[in-house]
Structures are given as structure tokens and as C-alpha cells.
Design an enzyme around this catalytic site. Sequence first.
Site, PDB file in Angstrom:
ATOM      1  N   PRO A 136       0.781  -1.235   0.000  1.00  0.00           N
ATOM      2  CA  PRO A 136       0.000   0.000   0.000  1.00  0.00           C
ATOM      3  C   PRO A 136       0.813   1.284   0.000  1.00  0.00           C
ATOM      4  CG  PRO A 136      -0.638  -1.437   1.832  1.00  0.00           C
ATOM      5  CD  PRO A 136       0.444  -2.122   1.101  1.00  0.00           C
ATOM      6  N   ASN A 137       0.299   2.233  -0.743  1.00  0.00           N
ATOM      7  CA  ASN A 137       0.803   3.614  -0.811  1.00  0.00           C
ATOM      8  C   ASN A 137       2.103   3.774  -1.593  1.00  0.00           C
ATOM      9  OD1 ASN A 137      -1.312   4.853   0.821  1.00  0.00           O
ATOM     10  ND2 ASN A 137      -0.437   3.672   2.496  1.00  0.00           N
ATOM     11  N   ARG A 139       4.778  11.325  -2.076  1.00  0.00           N
ATOM     12  CA  ARG A 139       4.484  10.933  -0.691  1.00  0.00           C
ATOM     13  C   ARG A 139       5.721  11.130   0.189  1.00  0.00           C
ATOM     14  NH1 ARG A 139       4.710   4.691   1.188  1.00  0.00           N
ATOM     15  NH2 ARG A 139       3.942   5.046   3.299  1.00  0.00           N
ATOM     16  N   TYR A 148      11.042   9.235   1.572  1.00  0.00           N
ATOM     17  CA  TYR A 148      11.080   8.254   0.483  1.00  0.00           C
ATOM     18  C   TYR A 148      11.746   8.765  -0.790  1.00  0.00           C
ATOM     19  CZ  TYR A 148       7.822   5.827   3.551  1.00  0.00           C
ATOM     20  OH  TYR A 148       7.247   5.208   4.625  1.00  0.00           O
ATOM     21  N   ASN A 198       8.264  -5.561  -0.754  1.00  0.00           N
ATOM     22  CA  ASN A 198       8.103  -4.355   0.048  1.00  0.00           C
ATOM     23  C   ASN A 198       6.620  -4.303   0.409  1.00  0.00           C
ATOM     24  OD1 ASN A 198       7.984  -1.961   1.356  1.00  0.00           O
ATOM     25  ND2 ASN A 198       8.999  -0.744  -0.239  1.00  0.00           N
ATOM     26  N   ALA A 231       3.261  -0.773   4.855  1.00  0.00           N
ATOM     27  CA  ALA A 231       2.722  -0.820   6.225  1.00  0.00           C
ATOM     28  C   ALA A 231       2.259  -2.223   6.623  1.00  0.00           C
ATOM     29  CB  ALA A 231       1.571   0.167   6.357  1.00  0.00           C
ATOM     30  N   GLU A 288      12.922  -9.314   2.075  1.00  0.00           N
ATOM     31  CA  GLU A 288      12.129  -8.178   2.566  1.00  0.00           C
ATOM     32  C   GLU A 288      12.911  -6.907   2.274  1.00  0.00           C
ATOM     33  OE1 GLU A 288      11.175  -8.234   6.758  1.00  0.00           O
ATOM     34  OE2 GLU A 288      10.714  -6.092   6.764  1.00  0.00           O
ATOM     35  N   HIS A 314      12.859  -2.393   2.110  1.00  0.00           N
ATOM     36  CA  HIS A 314      12.244  -1.097   2.403  1.00  0.00           C
ATOM     37  C   HIS A 314      13.142   0.001   1.862  1.00  0.00           C
ATOM     38  CE1 HIS A 314       9.420  -3.110   5.055  1.00  0.00           C
ATOM     39  NE2 HIS A 314      10.462  -3.793   5.508  1.00  0.00           N
ATOM     40  N   ARG A 347      13.081   4.612  12.525  1.00  0.00           N
ATOM     41  CA  ARG A 347      11.837   5.381  12.483  1.00  0.00           C
ATOM     42  C   ARG A 347      10.993   5.097  13.736  1.00  0.00           C
ATOM     43  NH1 ARG A 347       9.173   4.884   6.763  1.00  0.00           N
ATOM     44  NH2 ARG A 347       7.984   6.616   7.644  1.00  0.00           N
TER      45      ARG A 347
HETATM   46  C1  DQA Z   1       8.278   1.179   3.732  1.00  0.00           C
HETATM   47  C2  DQA Z   1       8.364   1.384   5.252  1.00  0.00           C
HETATM   48  C3  DQA Z   1       7.021   1.125   5.914  1.00  0.00           C
HETATM   49  O1  DQA Z   1       7.119   1.305   7.323  1.00  0.00           O
HETATM   50  C4  DQA Z   1       5.980   2.094   5.379  1.00  0.00           C
HETATM   51  O2  DQA Z   1       4.706   1.788   5.918  1.00  0.00           O
HETATM   52  C5  DQA Z   1       5.923   2.128   3.896  1.00  0.00           C
HETATM   53  C6  DQA Z   1       7.174   2.042   3.133  1.00  0.00           C
HETATM   54  C7  DQA Z   1       9.584   1.557   3.024  1.00  0.00           C
HETATM   55  O3  DQA Z   1       9.762   1.139   1.884  1.00  0.00           O
HETATM   56  O4  DQA Z   1      10.424   2.280   3.589  1.00  0.00           O
HETATM   57  O5  DQA Z   1       4.881   2.351   3.307  1.00  0.00           O
HETATM   58  O6  DQA Z   1       8.022  -0.180   3.478  1.00  0.00           O
END
Ligand code: DQA
Length: 145
Positions: A9-10, A17, A22, A73, A76, A97, A99, A106
Amino acid sequence: MRICVLNGPNLNLLGQREPEIYGRATLADIERLVRDSARELSVELEWFQTNHEGALVEAIQQLEGRADGALLNAAALTHTSLAVRDALLAVQVPFVELHLSNIFAREPARHHSLVADLAVGIVAGFGPQSYVLALQALAGRLRAG
Ligand code: DQA
């Protein structure tokens, strides 16, 4: 070798964003970067993004037989989704995994991952380069057998 990149998501909003966290690269920019790297590594790449937990679960369920490995990735959902964890346990496809941000630097809620112990490894904190590093590492691991 076929590797599937799964984005949660997102991540479709990257570029606009929270750019201080990011960066300015869009998800399409990152996809291009990763596809270039995949070509160099002779890896066939599949790319997927969803804002829906169930869709991510289904994409994970479909990995078996379709991909030799995955980059995940889960955004959240990394920190919240037992359903994503259960799907990964069900298919047993090796995954990394990843990010963009260093989740451990964070808020405390981001320090815990529900999938990290199932992963071959974790890459976090290198922005778009996290994807490339994860791809190189997973392709190397899969080739090593
Ligand atoms: C994320 C880190 C997560 O905590 C966050 O919710 C994201 C992006 C990252 O790529 O840094 O949406 O996965």
C-alpha cells in the site's frame, strides 16, 4: 530465473508521498531501475503493486510455480499483516524483505516486521537502491542453489 517484485500500500504514491523520507523517485522510476538491473542479471522480472491486503495475499499465493523468488516491500502491511505472513508460510518461495527507508531508525511501530524471520534477508534504508541490492542478493542466492 524469474523473480516477482511485490509492492504494498501507498507505494503507488512514491515521488509525492513524504519525499523527505522516500525521495522523489516514482514507483515507475524504480521499476525502470530494477528492470535494467534484472536485464544485466538475466532475470525475468514481474512487477506488482496493490493497496489491498487481500490482493497482496493472492499475489503471494500465486508465486508458487510462477516465480523462483520474490522481492517484497509490503509497506505498512509489513508491521501489521498476519495474513501476509501466513501466505508466505504457505508458499515457501524464497524472498527478500525490502524497504526504501531504514524502518529501525523510524517510529517504534515500524521496528517490528511480521515477515522478517521468514525472509532470506532484509535490505532497508537505501532508497530505490534497496530494490537493486535485494535483486542482486536474491539472484546470487538462487544461483548458488
Ligand atoms: C516502507 C516502510 C514502511 O514502514 C511504510 O509503511 C511504507 C514504506 C519503506 O519502503 O520504507 O509504506 O516499506
